[in-house]
Design an enzyme around this catalytic site. Structure first.
Site, PDB file in Angstrom:
ATOM      1  N   CYS A 231      49.740  12.305  -3.694  1.00  0.00           N
ATOM      2  CA  CYS A 231      49.867  13.055  -4.955  1.00  0.00           C
ATOM      3  C   CYS A 231      50.292  14.502  -4.671  1.00  0.00           C
ATOM      4  O   CYS A 231      49.756  15.451  -5.250  1.00  0.00           O
ATOM      5  CB  CYS A 231      48.584  12.998  -5.762  1.00  0.00           C
ATOM      6  SG  CYS A 231      47.078  13.390  -4.868  1.00  0.00           S
ATOM      7  N   GLY A 232      51.228  14.646  -3.749  1.00  0.00           N
ATOM      8  CA  GLY A 232      51.799  15.970  -3.486  1.00  0.00           C
ATOM      9  C   GLY A 232      50.776  16.948  -2.933  1.00  0.00           C
ATOM     10  O   GLY A 232      49.916  16.607  -2.130  1.00  0.00           O
TER      11      GLY A 232
END
Length: 289
Positions: free
Chosen positions: A90-91
């Protein structure tokens, strides 16, 4: 220089990865709609509860104020409740939350105060443990639940309130991501315990009588307020996780496409060079005869 077979295998591998990232992007997009709706639906209740708290807190002061509102009389021992996700991909969502937690801890330590951590979620534990291993005193595992809800928020807040009543900390700060959009999830740091006294209320000069008294109502509302804040943090976390995951997987899919194009060009050039070399050898052999 890689051979044609190595290039072909690598192109196939990147295409397989691209299919996975594309599928995860679509799954995250579907989950984002539900998570965003839940997060946005919970905000009006929290805002209204804060307004009621403001109205009541202005009428209660001194020794009559509950401990959750008045505090322990000291702010020396601080507990940072850090809400991270349970899954990766998720980055930079979790790393940004960890950075905010570290910054808050360093700020408090610079003021000569004691800092401890209470961790919610699996991600973010390792980087905090490397730097603050002895300061991590507790946590709550939400990985066993598909979608954490009010039951988990109730358990977390009950444990935190009990720790506060047992004198294990003076002030608790809640650190969590706030969902703005699929591209923006801002780390937020709010004081959780003791419940901060609101600066203003929306009484509008009206005279309001409470039954039973303000102290009794506050005794019931203060734990609910803490639960609501923790529940809101979990909802914001879920929406932020899906938004960040969708964006990260979209970027990964695009990057995989660019890499496939570059590898395909390299493969075609190598293949063309090999064919040209073979033709030159055939022509040279024919001329030699």
């Amino acid at each position: 220089m890689p051979s044609l077979k190595e290039l072909k295998d690598r192109i196939g591998s990147v295409k397989s990865t691209q299919k996975i990232t594309k599928a995860k992007q679509m799954v995250a997009a579907a989950k984002l709609r539900r998570a965003q709706a839940s997060a946005e639906a919970g905000r009006p209740y929290a805002v209204r509860l804060s307004a009621v708290m403001a109205s009541l807190a202005g009428k209660v002061s001194g020794d009559s104020a509950p401990k959750l509102l008045a505090g322990s009389g000291s702010d020396q021992r601080n507990l940072l409740v850090v809400v991270n996700t349970d899954k990766g991909l998720c980055g930079g969502l979790n790393s940004n939350i960890v950075k905010a937690a570290k910054a808050k801890a360093q700020e408090l330590q610079a003021q000569g105060k004691q800092v401890e951590f209470y961790l919610v979620g699996k991600k973010g534990r390792a980087p905090l443990k490397r730097e603050f291993e002895k300061a991590i005193t507790g946590g709550f595992d939400t990985s066993a639940v598909k979608t954490p809800g009010f039951e988990e928020a109730d358990a977390i807040s009950a444990e935190l309130i009990q720790m506060f009543e047992d004198g294990k900390f003076d002030v608790a700060h809640l650190i969590y991501p706030t969902f703005q959009s699929a591209l923006v999830q801002n780390p937020t740091v709010n004081q959780l315990i003791p419940v901060p006294s609101p600066e203003s209320s929306d009484d509008s000069g009206a005279v309001v009588e409470y039954e039973p008294g303000e102290e009794e109502i506050l005794e019931a509302l203060l734990p609910r307020y803490v639960k609501t804040q923790v529940f809101g943090a979990l909802l914001e976390r879920e929406a932020s996780e899906q938004g960040a995951s969708m964006t990260a997987m979209d970027n990964a899919t695009r990057n995989a496409g660019d890499l496939i194009n570059k590898l395909t060009i390299q493969y075609n050039r190598s293949r063309q060079a090999a064919i040209t070399t073979e033709l030159i050898e055939i022509i040279a052999g024919a001329e030699a005869l």
